[in-house]
Structure formats: structure tokens, C-alpha cells
Scaffold this motif. Structure first.
Motif, mmCIF file in Angstrom:
data_model
loop_
_atom_site.group_PDB
_atom_site.id
_atom_site.type_symbol
_atom_site.label_atom_id
_atom_site.label_comp_id
_atom_site.label_asym_id
_atom_site.label_seq_id
_atom_site.Cartn_x
_atom_site.Cartn_y
_atom_site.Cartn_z
ATOM 1 N N ARG A 28 -4.709 4.678 2.134
ATOM 2 C CA ARG A 28 -4.074 3.464 2.423
ATOM 3 C C ARG A 28 -4.300 3.061 3.875
ATOM 4 N NH1 ARG A 28 1.003 4.886 -0.729
ATOM 5 N NH2 ARG A 28 1.847 2.836 -0.760
ATOM 6 N N GLU A 83 5.017 -1.362 3.331
ATOM 7 C CA GLU A 83 4.480 -0.100 3.340
ATOM 8 C C GLU A 83 3.634 0.180 4.295
ATOM 9 O OE1 GLU A 83 3.612 -2.022 1.357
ATOM 10 O OE2 GLU A 83 1.636 -1.581 0.153
ATOM 11 N N ARG A 91 0.229 0.172 5.055
ATOM 12 C CA ARG A 91 -0.897 -0.222 4.546
ATOM 13 C C ARG A 91 -1.350 -1.405 5.754
ATOM 14 N NH1 ARG A 91 -2.901 -0.705 -1.524
ATOM 15 N NH2 ARG A 91 -4.460 -2.268 -1.232
ATOM 16 N N ARG A 150 8.816 -4.860 0.077
ATOM 17 C CA ARG A 150 7.609 -4.274 -0.916
ATOM 18 C C ARG A 150 7.651 -3.065 -0.489
ATOM 19 N NH1 ARG A 150 1.078 -5.712 -1.003
ATOM 20 N NH2 ARG A 150 0.596 -3.892 -0.959
ATOM 21 N N ARG A 178 -6.810 4.072 -9.890
ATOM 22 C CA ARG A 178 -6.057 4.191 -8.676
ATOM 23 C C ARG A 178 -4.664 4.646 -9.038
ATOM 24 N NH1 ARG A 178 -6.323 0.131 -4.235
ATOM 25 N NH2 ARG A 178 -5.057 1.696 -3.298
ATOM 26 N N GLY A 221 -2.533 5.428 -7.197
ATOM 27 C CA GLY A 221 -1.344 5.377 -6.074
ATOM 28 C C GLY A 221 -0.824 4.118 -6.233
ATOM 29 N N ILE A 222 -1.244 3.114 -6.819
ATOM 30 C CA ILE A 222 -1.054 1.823 -6.680
ATOM 31 C C ILE A 222 0.278 1.331 -7.624
ATOM 32 C CG2 ILE A 222 -3.050 0.935 -6.182
ATOM 33 C CD1 ILE A 222 -3.652 -0.410 -8.768
ATOM 34 N N CYS A 223 1.063 0.401 -7.121
ATOM 35 C CA CYS A 223 2.256 0.141 -7.976
ATOM 36 C C CYS A 223 1.876 -0.372 -9.495
ATOM 37 C CB CYS A 223 3.158 -0.950 -7.329
ATOM 38 S SG CYS A 223 2.421 -2.479 -6.920
ATOM 39 N N ALA A 243 -2.566 -5.838 -12.211
ATOM 40 C CA ALA A 243 -1.650 -6.582 -11.706
ATOM 41 C C ALA A 243 -2.035 -6.739 -10.069
ATOM 42 C CB ALA A 243 -0.541 -5.761 -11.942
ATOM 43 N N ASP A 244 -2.641 -7.921 -9.876
ATOM 44 C CA ASP A 244 -3.023 -7.957 -8.521
ATOM 45 C C ASP A 244 -3.270 -9.620 -8.128
ATOM 46 O OD1 ASP A 244 -4.423 -7.036 -6.049
ATOM 47 O OD2 ASP A 244 -6.260 -7.853 -6.896
ATOM 48 N N GLU A 263 -2.519 -11.668 -2.105
ATOM 49 C CA GLU A 263 -1.158 -11.578 -2.719
ATOM 50 C C GLU A 263 -0.526 -11.000 -1.490
ATOM 51 O OE1 GLU A 263 -0.981 -8.623 -5.854
ATOM 52 O OE2 GLU A 263 -1.142 -7.118 -4.486
HETATM 53 N N1 LIG Z 1 -2.001 -5.264 -6.088
HETATM 54 C C1 LIG Z 1 -2.857 -4.396 -5.299
HETATM 55 C C2 LIG Z 1 -2.140 -2.933 -5.019
HETATM 56 C C3 LIG Z 1 -0.909 -3.233 -4.297
HETATM 57 C C4 LIG Z 1 -0.312 -1.613 -3.895
HETATM 58 O O1 LIG Z 1 0.235 -0.789 -4.620
HETATM 59 O O2 LIG Z 1 -0.372 -1.414 -2.859
HETATM 60 P P1 LIG Z 1 -0.547 0.292 -2.225
HETATM 61 O O3 LIG Z 1 0.993 0.771 -2.858
HETATM 62 O O4 LIG Z 1 -0.034 -0.048 -0.678
HETATM 63 O O5 LIG Z 1 -1.559 0.792 -2.489
HETATM 64 C C5 LIG Z 1 -4.054 -3.832 -6.094
HETATM 65 O O6 LIG Z 1 -3.744 -3.863 -7.267
HETATM 66 O O7 LIG Z 1 -4.986 -3.583 -5.338
#
Ligand SMILES: N[C@@H](CCC(=O)OP(=O)(O)O)C(=O)O
Ligand SMILES: NC(=O)C1=CN([C@@H]2O[C@H](COP(=O)(O)OP(=O)(O)OC[C@H]3O[C@@H](n4cnc5c(N)ncnc54)[C@H](OP(=O)(O)O)[C@@H]3O)[C@@H](O)[C@H]2O)C=CC1
Length: 430
Positions: free
Chosen positions: A84, A139, A141, A219, A268, A270-272, A386-387, A396
Motif C-alpha cells: 500500500r 493510513e 497509503r 480513516r 484483495r 487487505g482492503i476495508c 465498496a469503492d 473517494e
Molecule cells: N475503497 C478502496 C480501498 C480503500 C482501502 O481499504 O484502503 P487501504 O486499507 O488503504 O488498502 C478500494 O476498494 O480499492
């Protein structure tokens, strides 16, 4: 007004985080007033200039990022976090292109949301306006620095950015480039300020800066949540953790359920928006195919007793698992007796981010959409959608997980508020 980026300040020279934040906020508010006077074309041009400056300063940004990566590797950051954090030519070009894409979005400011004439003869219009000065804590990123700055400026807001510590050198270089480009097009550099210290006390000071900062977007995950709960006096648009569920209803189409569940967890991890809990209906006929697909893809499964009975490779789940955001190839699995049990589980354990049902039963789908109280509720789709980009919003700030103002992907509209404009012809109230 200076157009120079703020120089870094270390802890020794930082007498007082409250004073620092107040000074930054005052400068940001002054810059926002300049932005508020700029029209659509001028703001768009300023963002194109910022994108050009990012490209021009690519060597400095990439060199700063290489230092962050080296420091992160030396500290043993996990591979997902390093990924990231990492920039390369392609990702930097992607950042510049995203700033240009935001420039091309329609200006939300000035939009007449509604207009009517009331019996008194007054003409009432609700008109979209910027929020003012927005603080964003996020975070490590680096692309978020450019995305958040661009969205805020496009919507006429100034922003105070506080990025993750592991990305500090990258963020400073990106901020310097962006403000160079903005300033060249008449936007004061103070419209986009980066917190010059990583001292977490300054995060507390941002959260307490009522009257100076108009809205805070936190965030991040659990540590940040706790800080926000303790310190926030400024209105908060929370973008917090994603404990996302996928409920496989008894009437789910088996092959679709297998492929969507696999994508929701493993695309992925690792994403929210990644799925963290799979709820299998006790009457769903094909749970083995989903479990096999996840295990074959390298996902560790932790289940309740009934889930463990599906496959001995499923380890026992502890009580904590249902409230854990793994952000990794780990998934909790529970077997539930019907839609009501699934809704109960989600009500108890969801973080309000994104939850999905997989079903061919339209009535069950509609109940799920109506009754699950999360920012995003989905039918027959992967929670990984969710993006903001996927929702057609261009970009976003993140996914708002709270209940007020804006929910789900937050882009330009979520960064505005409105005022009532009242036009009369001399009326007095009877
Ligand atoms: N909403 C964005 C990801 C947001 C997100 O979780 O960011 P991160 O935790 O820094 O990887 C997407 O789906 O790519
Ligand atoms: N809803 C959404 O849109 C998104 C949510 N997330 C969530 O973020 C989390 C992953 O990010 P992660 O890297 O762990 O982020 P963290 O929550 O650890 O950090 C995010 C930011 O908050 C700061 N922070 C964390 N704890 C505190 C504290 N106690 N006091 C002051 N500042 C603090 C960090 O500062 P420092 O540098 O000092 O650590 C960093 O700037 C996941 O839970 C994920 O779901 C991620 C992206 C988008």
C-alpha cells in the motif's frame, strides 16, 4: 499569503500541538475563503496544474517513497502494508491522472438541490456549498494524499491532512508538488496543508479543534476509533473498519455463491471492503463448494461447531473472531438458521461498512436491503465493490461507516453541505 509548503517541525520544537493545529487551521480557513471565490473553471485548472506538478516532481516523490519503503522494510512492515505504501512510475501516473479525473468532475458548489415557493410568497432554494476546512486522518497509503486533496479542493474546501507515519516522506513530497501546482494557478498553498508532525497529540488536537476545523474524517482502524471516541469535539465523518459479512441464503444460486464469496474474501484481503465473516444458511445445499474454493485459494477458515462439521479443515472460532477485521486470508464462518438469524448476527457484529446477501429469492433480498443498517447493503455482489470509483463517483475519500451526513463512498457531494437561500418581496411574518 505565503504559497510555500510548511517546513517539517520535529517534536522538540513543537511547543504545543493545540497551538500548532490552531495556527494551521486559521491559515487553512483563510485559504478556503480564496477558494470559495474561485469558479468551476478556475478550480479545475488549479487541479490540472497540481497534476502537472506531480508529474514534474516525480523523481523527488519516488525518491522520498524509496526512503519510506527502506525504513518500512527495516522495521519489518508486513508485505501488504509495504504494497500500500509503495509508489512506482505507474502508480504515480495513476495519482496524477486521478487528480485530473477529479478536475473533470462537475463542480458540486452552487447546485440548487431544491427550490420552491411557499404560501407566504417566499422563494426558497437549497444550494450546495463547501463544508469549509476538513481534517483527514488516514493510513500509510500515499495516493490518499493526492485523492483527498483533489476532492476537497474541487468541492471548495481547504484540507488539513494527517497521513500515516510510515508514509511521511512520501506525503511531504506529494504535498509539496501539489501545493506548487495549486499555487501556480492561484490557490493558496495553505488550502492543502500536511500536518508537519507525526506526534499523535496533534491528532487529538485536530479532533478537539471545534470552531476551527469544520469536519474530521478519520480513516483507519481500532486504535484510531478509540482516539476519536475519546477526543472528538469536531463533527466526525467516520471512515472506520470494515467487518463485512456475506450471507449465503438458502435460495442462493450455488455457482454464483461460490464465485462471489471467493471474490469477496480473496480479491484483495487487505482492503476495508473485504469480507471478514461468511454466514452460511443451514438450508443452502452447496456449502462444500464455497469452503473448498476458499481453502484451495489459501484462506484459513475459523468456524462455529456447525461450520466445522462441513469440513474438518475449518478451525474452531473464538468469540473474538466474530468481531475481528483480519485484513488477511482468514475468514470466520458461521451456519445460521434462516434470514432472521443472519440479520441478528449482522446487527450484533457488523461495523456498518458493507454487508451482502446472495440469494435468488427477491423477497429475502428486499428484507435484507431494508433491515441491514450498514452504509452499503448489497444483493448478489461482492463486498469488494465498496469503492467510490466502482460506484461511478470518480474517486473517494473512503467509505463512511457512520450514520450521519454521508454514508458509503464519500466523494464531492459528501464534502459539501447546503444553505437555504430565501428570496422575498418584502414579506413580514404574520
Ligand atoms: N475503497 C478502496 C480501498 C480503500 C482501502 O481499504 O484502503 P487501504 O486499507 O488503504 O488498502 C478500494 O476498494 O480499492
Ligand atoms: N472505511 C474506509 O474507508 C477505510 C478504512 N480503513 C481501515 O483502516 C484500517 C487499516 O489501516 P491501518 O494502517 O491499520 O490504520 P490505523 O488505524 O493504524 O492508522 C490510520 C491513521 O490513524 C492514526 N492513528 C491510529 N491510532 C491512533 C491514535 N491512537 N491516536 C492518534 N492517531 C492514531 C495513524 O497514525 P500513526 O501513523 O501514528 O499510526 C494513521 O494516521 C482498517 O481497519 C481498515 O478497514 C482503511 C482504508 C479505508
Amino acid at each position: 499569503m505565503s504559497t510555500q509548503p510548511q517546513p517539517p517541525i520535529d517534536r522538540e520544537t513543537l511547543a504545543d500541538c493545540e497551538t500548532l493545529v490552531a495556527d494551521l487551521a486559521r491559515a487553512g480557513r483563510a485559504a478556503q475563503r480564496v477558494l470559495a471565490r474561485m469558479d468551476d473553471a478556475a478550480k479545475a485548472q488549479a487541479l490540472r496544474s497540481a497534476a502537472a506538478a506531480l508529474r514534474r516532481n516525480a523523481p523527488a516523490v519516488l525518491a522520498a517513497n524509496a526512503q519510506d519503503i527502506a525504513a518500512g522494510e527495516a522495521r519489518g512492515l508486513p508485505p501488504a502494508m509495504l504494497d500500500r505504501l509503495r509508489l512506482d512510475d505507474g502508480r504515480l501516473e495513476g495519482m496524477a491522472a486521478a487528480v485530473e479525473a477529479v478536475a473533470a468532475l462537475p463542480d458540486p458548489v452552487g447546485e440548487v438541490i431544491s427550490r420552491s415557493t411557499v404560501p407566504s410568497g417566499l422563494d426558497l432554494a437549497r444550494v450546495r456549498i463547501p463544508i469549509g476546512l476538513i481534517g483527514i486522518i488516514y493510513e500509510s497509503r500515499p495516493n490518499v494524499t493526492a485523492d483527498a486533496a483533489a476532492l476537497c479542493v474541487r468541492a471548495g474546501n481547504a484540507v488539513l491532512l494527517r497521513g500515516g507515519s510510515e508514509a511521511v516522506r512520501s506525503n511531504r513530497a506529494i504535498n509539496a508538488a501539489l501545493t506548487e501546482g495549486l499555487a501556480a494557478a492561484g490557490v493558496p498553498a495553505e488550502a492543502v496543508q500536511l500536518m508537519p508532525t507525526q506526534d499523535r497529540e496533534a491528532v487529538g488536537a485536530m479532533l478537539r479543534a471545534a470552531g476551527l476545523i469544520d469536519m474530521i474524517v478519520p480513516r483507519g482502524g481500532k486504535g484510531l476509533v478509540e482516539r476519536v471516541q475519546n477526543d472528538a469535539r469536531v463533527p466526525v465523518l467516520a471512515h472506520l473498519d470494515g467487518i463485512c459479512h456475506t450471507y449465503v441464503h438458502s435460495a442462493a444460486e450455488p455457482e454464483m455463491a461460490r464465485s462471489v464469496a471467493l471474490n469477496a474474501k480473496m480479491r484483495r484481503t487487505g482492503i476495508c471492503g473485504a469480507m471478514e465473516t461468511l454466514l452460511l444458511d443451514a438450508n443452502f445445499p452447496a456449502p462444500h463448494a464455497i469452503v473448498d474454493a476458499l481453502l484451495d485459494a489459501g484462506c484459513e477458515l475459523r468456524g462455529d461447531l456447525r461450520a466445522q462439521a462441513i469440513d474438518p479443515r475449518i478451525a474452531p472460532a473464538s468469540a473474538n473472531d466474530w468481531d475481528t477485521e483480519y485484513l488477511d486470508a482468514v475468514l470466520s464462518v458461521a451456519v445460521v438458521d434462516g434470514l432472521d438469524a443472519a440479520l441478528d448476527h449482522i446487527a450484533r457484529h457488523s461495523s456498518g461498512h458493507t454487508d451482502a446477501i446472495l440469494t435468488a429469492d427477491a423477497a429475502a433480498a428486499e428484507r435484507f436491503l431494508a433491515e441491514v443498517d450498514s452504509a452499503i447493503v448489497m444483493v448478489n455482489a461482492s463486498t469488494q465493490f465498496a469503492d467510490g470509483g466502482e460506484f461511478g463517483l470518480g474517486a473517494e475519500i473512503g467509505i463512511a461507516t457512520g450514520r450521519l451526513h454521508a454514508r458509503g463512498p464519500v466523494a464531492l457531494e459528501g464534502l459539501t453541505t447546503y444553505k437555504w437561500q430565501v428570496r422575498g418581496t418584502g414579506q413580514g411574518r404574520p
